[in-house]
Design a protein around this motif. Structure first.
Motif, mmCIF file in Angstrom:
data_model
loop_
_atom_site.group_PDB
_atom_site.id
_atom_site.type_symbol
_atom_site.label_atom_id
_atom_site.label_comp_id
_atom_site.label_asym_id
_atom_site.label_seq_id
_atom_site.Cartn_x
_atom_site.Cartn_y
_atom_site.Cartn_z
ATOM 1 N N PRO A 280 0.817 -1.217 0.000
ATOM 2 C CA PRO A 280 0.000 0.000 0.000
ATOM 3 C C PRO A 280 0.849 1.264 0.000
ATOM 4 N N GLY A 281 2.014 1.200 0.675
ATOM 5 C CA GLY A 281 2.898 2.367 0.676
ATOM 6 C C GLY A 281 3.373 2.715 -0.717
ATOM 7 N N GLU A 282 3.620 1.698 -1.528
ATOM 8 C CA GLU A 282 4.089 1.973 -2.891
ATOM 9 C C GLU A 282 2.988 2.531 -3.776
ATOM 10 N N THR A 283 1.735 2.228 -3.471
ATOM 11 C CA THR A 283 0.667 2.858 -4.247
ATOM 12 C C THR A 283 0.656 4.368 -3.998
ATOM 13 N N LEU A 284 0.999 4.771 -2.767
ATOM 14 C CA LEU A 284 1.086 6.195 -2.457
ATOM 15 C C LEU A 284 2.301 6.831 -3.118
ATOM 16 N N ILE A 285 3.412 6.090 -3.137
ATOM 17 C CA ILE A 285 4.597 6.600 -3.832
ATOM 18 C C ILE A 285 4.292 6.782 -5.310
ATOM 19 N N ARG A 286 3.683 5.770 -5.925
ATOM 20 C CA ARG A 286 3.365 5.833 -7.350
ATOM 21 C C ARG A 286 2.429 6.997 -7.686
ATOM 22 N N SER A 287 1.475 7.263 -6.806
ATOM 23 C CA SER A 287 0.501 8.329 -7.073
ATOM 24 C C SER A 287 1.123 9.715 -6.978
ATOM 25 N N GLY A 288 2.270 9.805 -6.288
ATOM 26 C CA GLY A 288 2.897 11.104 -6.063
ATOM 27 C C GLY A 288 2.542 11.711 -4.725
ATOM 28 N N ALA A 289 1.661 11.048 -3.968
ATOM 29 C CA ALA A 289 1.228 11.595 -2.682
ATOM 30 C C ALA A 289 2.365 11.685 -1.680
ATOM 31 N N MET A 290 3.415 10.870 -1.867
ATOM 32 C CA MET A 290 4.520 10.840 -0.914
ATOM 33 C C MET A 290 5.782 11.501 -1.451
ATOM 34 N N ARG A 291 5.675 12.215 -2.562
ATOM 35 C CA ARG A 291 6.896 12.709 -3.206
ATOM 36 C C ARG A 291 7.679 13.681 -2.316
ATOM 37 N N GLY A 292 6.992 14.373 -1.408
ATOM 38 C CA GLY A 292 7.695 15.284 -0.510
ATOM 39 C C GLY A 292 8.423 14.576 0.609
ATOM 40 N N LEU A 293 8.008 13.340 0.908
ATOM 41 C CA LEU A 293 8.605 12.585 2.007
ATOM 42 C C LEU A 293 9.522 11.469 1.526
ATOM 43 N N VAL A 294 9.161 10.867 0.398
ATOM 44 C CA VAL A 294 9.925 9.731 -0.117
ATOM 45 C C VAL A 294 10.378 10.050 -1.537
ATOM 46 N N GLU B 250 -5.184 -0.836 -8.108
ATOM 47 C CA GLU B 250 -6.531 -0.272 -7.939
ATOM 48 C C GLU B 250 -7.236 -0.918 -6.749
ATOM 49 N N LEU B 251 -7.120 -2.231 -6.632
ATOM 50 C CA LEU B 251 -7.739 -2.918 -5.499
ATOM 51 C C LEU B 251 -7.111 -2.462 -4.189
ATOM 52 N N SER B 252 -5.798 -2.321 -4.155
ATOM 53 C CA SER B 252 -5.111 -1.873 -2.939
ATOM 54 C C SER B 252 -5.571 -0.482 -2.532
ATOM 55 N N GLU B 253 -5.719 0.403 -3.510
ATOM 56 C CA GLU B 253 -6.128 1.774 -3.206
ATOM 57 C C GLU B 253 -7.542 1.842 -2.650
ATOM 58 N N GLY B 254 -8.356 0.846 -2.924
ATOM 59 C CA GLY B 254 -9.710 0.836 -2.388
ATOM 60 C C GLY B 254 -9.764 0.622 -0.896
ATOM 61 N N ARG B 255 -8.659 0.105 -0.312
ATOM 62 C CA ARG B 255 -8.505 -0.044 1.136
ATOM 63 C C ARG B 255 -9.550 -0.967 1.766
#
Length: 317
Positions: free
Chosen positions: A41-55, A302-307
């Motif tokens: 799930p962390g990599e889905t956030l990295i891929r989306s760009g949501a973590m670009r300021g932190l990772v 997509e399934l992972s992002e659905g949480r």
């Protein structure tokens, strides 16, 4: 070989199956022909760009941290494992790239006979994370632990590993997953408004530790624990520090054993043999929510992002 990567931030559709040069095992490493690998799930956030300021990452970025497969290359200095052995494990945090035909593992353990390849492919990250957090919280026999987000990929393993330590576990999940949590050894309850009251009814003597796998409820979790030091979150919750809560993420360690990375914890790779021992006794299974062919990695993200996936999401083939 084939490997999953993305060259730009964005939705799951930016993921590509690229033909790349196969990696080789360096000193202290092994290479496996991958049978299954996990979606993080962390990599889905990295891929989306949501973590670009932190990772910050270097593009193209190859995905995947945990994998299971058959050893086909053994690096210098490695003992106790041979070509042809079936193992599960993790890549180096700085390398990743497990969502591929071949992966280099920096930590591994024998694949339990009781686990399918799909289970083993998603096991290492969950076992390491669960052990890291339970160790930090000093969870032991006779204690009561609340696992927030207990039906997810890490939560399902954390529940079982806490139960194996002799703890009483309360797990939050949607009502449709309550019987499932009971089968893992947890007392279920729903998340959301009124959580503190529901937990108090289940644990009138209080909760000793809180393992947050979901995020978004830290004020309630701190109130339940009575002390922010008794709460650890693995969710990328930027408000954690303001609540006095430690946000645990893994990192390599240097020669002194100190974690390399701001706020990082050393990887609890000793969790892998613990998982093997529990699996041999029938006390640890790795629930798999879905398994996708490597070529359908976008659907897996997509399934992972659905949480709402119950257990791990893995790639096979």
């Amino acid at each position: 070989m084939r490997a999953v990567q993305f060259e730009e931030y964005g939705p799951p559709s930016v993921l590509r199956i690229a033909e790349v040069e196969a990696p080789h095992a360096g000193p202290g490493e092994i290479r496996v022909a991958v049978r299954a690998s996990g979606i993080s799930p962390g990599e889905t956030l990295i891929r989306s760009g949501a973590m670009r300021g932190l990772v910050p990452v270097t593009l193209p970025y190859r995905t995947g941290f945990d994998a299971a497969g058959v050893v086909d290359e053994v690096g210098e200095g490695v003992t106790g494992v041979a070509v042809g052995d079936e193992v599960f494990g993790m890549t180096a945090m700085t390398a990743r790239g497990a969502n591929a035909d071949f992966a280099v593992l920096a930590a591994w353990a024998p694949k339990p006979a009781a686990w399918s390849w799909e289970e083993a492919g998603g096991a290492a990250g969950a076992a390491e994370t669960s052990t890291r957090v339970l160790d930090r919280l000093a969870v032991d026999a006779g204690q009561t632990v609340l696992v927030q987000g207990a039906a997810g990929g890490v939560g399902t393993v954390a529940v079982q590993m806490a139960v194996a330590r002799g703890a009483t576990v309360i797990g939050t999940a949607s009502e449709r997953n309550h019987d499932f949590l009971r089968s893992l050894g947890a007392e279920p309850t729903t998340y959301g408004a009124g959580l503190a009251e529901r937990v108090r009814a289940l644990a009138p003597d209080g909760v000793d530790a809180v393992f947050d796998c979901a995020g978004g409820a830290l004020p309630d979790l701190v109130a339940i624990a009575g002390d922010p030091a008794r709460v650890v979150t693995i969710a990328p919750d930027l408000t954690a520090a303001s609540h006095g809560v430690h946000m645990s993420h893994g990192a390599p360690v240097d020669d002194t054993g100190a974690a390399l990375g701001v706020g990082a914890d050393p990887l609890a790779v000793h969790g892998l043999p613990i998982a093997v021992a529990l699996a041999a006794r029938g006390r640890l299974r790795v629930p798999v929510a879905a398994a996708f062919p490597l070529a359908e990695v976008a659907a897996a993200h997509e399934l992972s992002e659905g949480r709402h996936a119950r257990g791990k999401i893995v790639l096979v083939g």
